[in-house]
Design a protein around this motif. Sequence first.
Motif, PDB file in Angstrom:
ATOM      1  N   PRO A 219       0.823  -1.221   0.000  1.00  0.00           N
ATOM      2  CA  PRO A 219       0.000   0.000   0.000  1.00  0.00           C
ATOM      3  C   PRO A 219       0.853   1.266   0.000  1.00  0.00           C
ATOM      4  CG  PRO A 219      -0.881  -1.593   1.559  1.00  0.00           C
ATOM      5  CD  PRO A 219       0.436  -2.138   1.106  1.00  0.00           C
ATOM      6  N   GLY A 220       1.898   1.269   0.837  1.00  0.00           N
ATOM      7  CA  GLY A 220       2.760   2.441   0.907  1.00  0.00           C
ATOM      8  C   GLY A 220       3.624   2.609  -0.322  1.00  0.00           C
ATOM      9  N   LEU A 221       4.109   1.498  -0.863  1.00  0.00           N
ATOM     10  CA  LEU A 221       4.950   1.566  -2.050  1.00  0.00           C
ATOM     11  C   LEU A 221       4.164   2.085  -3.250  1.00  0.00           C
ATOM     12  CD1 LEU A 221       7.574   1.002  -3.538  1.00  0.00           C
ATOM     13  CD2 LEU A 221       6.871  -1.399  -3.762  1.00  0.00           C
ATOM     14  N   ALA A 222       2.974   1.532  -3.469  1.00  0.00           N
ATOM     15  CA  ALA A 222       2.143   1.982  -4.592  1.00  0.00           C
ATOM     16  C   ALA A 222       1.736   3.444  -4.411  1.00  0.00           C
ATOM     17  CB  ALA A 222       0.900   1.095  -4.709  1.00  0.00           C
ATOM     18  N   ALA A 223       1.405   3.830  -3.169  1.00  0.00           N
ATOM     19  CA  ALA A 223       1.023   5.218  -2.904  1.00  0.00           C
ATOM     20  C   ALA A 223       2.197   6.160  -3.147  1.00  0.00           C
ATOM     21  CB  ALA A 223       0.528   5.358  -1.467  1.00  0.00           C
ATOM     22  N   ARG A 224       3.393   5.702  -2.802  1.00  0.00           N
ATOM     23  CA  ARG A 224       4.584   6.543  -3.007  1.00  0.00           C
ATOM     24  C   ARG A 224       4.811   6.793  -4.500  1.00  0.00           C
ATOM     25  NH1 ARG A 224       9.112   8.157   0.009  1.00  0.00           N
ATOM     26  NH2 ARG A 224      10.362   9.455  -1.368  1.00  0.00           N
ATOM     27  N   ILE A 225       4.698   5.736  -5.298  1.00  0.00           N
ATOM     28  CA  ILE A 225       4.898   5.878  -6.745  1.00  0.00           C
ATOM     29  C   ILE A 225       3.825   6.787  -7.345  1.00  0.00           C
ATOM     30  CG2 ILE A 225       4.889   4.630  -8.942  1.00  0.00           C
ATOM     31  CD1 ILE A 225       6.023   2.207  -7.364  1.00  0.00           C
ATOM     32  N   LEU A 226       2.580   6.570  -6.927  1.00  0.00           N
ATOM     33  CA  LEU A 226       1.478   7.379  -7.447  1.00  0.00           C
ATOM     34  C   LEU A 226       1.674   8.854  -7.089  1.00  0.00           C
ATOM     35  CD1 LEU A 226      -2.293   6.426  -7.155  1.00  0.00           C
ATOM     36  CD2 LEU A 226      -1.512   8.764  -6.921  1.00  0.00           C
TER      37      LEU A 226
END
Length: 662
Positions: A99-106
């Motif tokens: 969740p945090g990794l995808a949110a960071r990229i987005l």
Amino acid sequence: MTSEYAGSWASFLGPLGENGELLERWVVDAIRSHVYWRRNFHPEDPPAIPSMARLDPEFQKMVVKTEHALHRLDARLKRSVPWFSPRYVGHMASDLMLPGLAARILATLYNPNNVSEDAGGPAVSMELDVGEQLARMFGYATEESAKPRAWGHLTSGGTVANFEGLWLLRAVRLYGPALVQAVHEIGGTLESELLEKQPLLKASASQLIHLSMDRVLQLRREVYAHVLSCEDPELFEDFHQRCEEARCESMGLASFLAQHEIAPPVVLAPASAHYSWTRAMKLLGLGKAQLWSVDVDDHMRLSPTALQERLDQAAAKDIPILAVVAVLGTTEFGAIDPVHKVQAIREAEEAKGRGFALHIDAAWGGYLASIFRQEDGSMVPYKKLRRQFHYFPSEDVYQSFAALSKADTITVDPHKLGFLPYPAGALVIRDRETAMLLSEAPPYIFDGADASPNQADLSHLGQFILEGSKPGASAASVYVTHQVWPLHLGGFGQIMRRLIMHGERLYELLRSLARDLEPHAILAVPFEADSNLICLGVNPLGNTSLAQMNRFTRALFQAMKFTAHEPLQTRSFIGSFTSLSSQRLTTSQSERIFKMFQLDTDSFEKKDGAGQDHIFLLRHTLMNPWLSPSYDGAMDYLDAYLDFLKDRVLALLRKGPSAWDE
């Protein structure tokens, strides 16, 4: 197969990239959505890049150069530390939460700058929400009506959070004398009224500097409210300006202390504290010499007795105590200092007029607090919590977490036990009113006698914190993770619970291995583990020399040492080490550890070049969620690690001392 792990199965990329398709889908969706957002900002605008540009040789050349550069980068990064693998048991890093990794990229596509709402947009409110989420995990009050009301924000890491925490505490602790000076300088009727109304304004600088944080802020609030009640804007501005100019932040620390005849204040921290505290003292002009080390006990926790001795020593010389630091999860041993006992000492010292600020360095262990919180924010009852573990938590550890809400400031790192991308540290502050003492903005105008700087607009974040420009993508990363995994026992606490259970299991396995190797070597855990970090010492049977023990353990570590110059696959497991310096141990601690490993105490030198001034230990940080099987048929990495360790110990013993330096 059990559903107990189903949530976490979906929340990590996985050691073998098992959830690669999930991450790919979310990243592609993020890019498509972001491009759609750009196209619809002002769709009437013509394209800045023509469609035919793709056919231009220079365009194609640039594409090829970029792809080649990315391929080279990718190849170099393949030599990175494999944090993601359960075969990694070294430093404080592990696989990232999806969740945090995808949110960071987005969020990175939007490039928000959280210095202010004008530059960060919605990411600023996310950061402030994250600060309140962390505050509630520590037991602080965050509702609008709360007095004091807590807040927090993200930093680049625990080191900067510690810097800022001390910076903030210094501002509050040294504020009283400046306020009194401003009252005397303003003179006239206002001075007479204030001195009559506020007896504390007649106190000496030494007395003022020892007031509690709450009392300093209350005094400031009441004095400013009275000045405001005069309904004279010029008078208010004049008084505020005098107060600001009288502060140590304006005068400089040396001039401020000399003017008020105050001895240089000291900060007390355990001998186990992170090196960032020495840096903080230097950076803030307090001086390394003013960081007083407090002895730790046999479990590497701050000793309350030693702390009291240090406080008495300072009192005898009338040296002000700026702050006491307690550590919630030391970097080297994962030890939890007795926060509740430090707080009890603080209350007793405040009653004597010798108050001090309390900072908790929970960069490592902060997220463990989620284990102790119920969904409604209350503490999980001790007996209920104990039923979920074999050893954790001890009564002292439980009481330490329960006492966190009494601390003034707390450092915590989401990029450690929060499983989030760097940079993501955080500072959490019990009373948001303190932020106003660091503001670079125009003076806050109180709105009535009961008004409070709780109403300050923190959306202009850069006005109140140490850093300026900062990535809003970090805030989005933490915010989304906390939405998916709330900070209580039923949420994030379940992940923390598993890590603690890994630690308990490794401890039991090491005890079993120690029994198996009794005819050959002494294996021992020198300190009781308070968290998911365990250190191990190994000494060949019959050896009484510390230098020889260190040589053996270093040779043992060589098979686990990460190196970017060799294929990663040559390492069955990758670990870390720590060295326990003779200068950080009391005589009783040294004697206990030497007896444990059957060493000659005479071989422990304070300073030498022969490997006898420290004890070399293997250090295991158990962050990976998959160290123990999460379903039938999964690999048991802890069992495999113990087999590896046993084989390595026996192989080195067979080779003999001549091979230990290879």
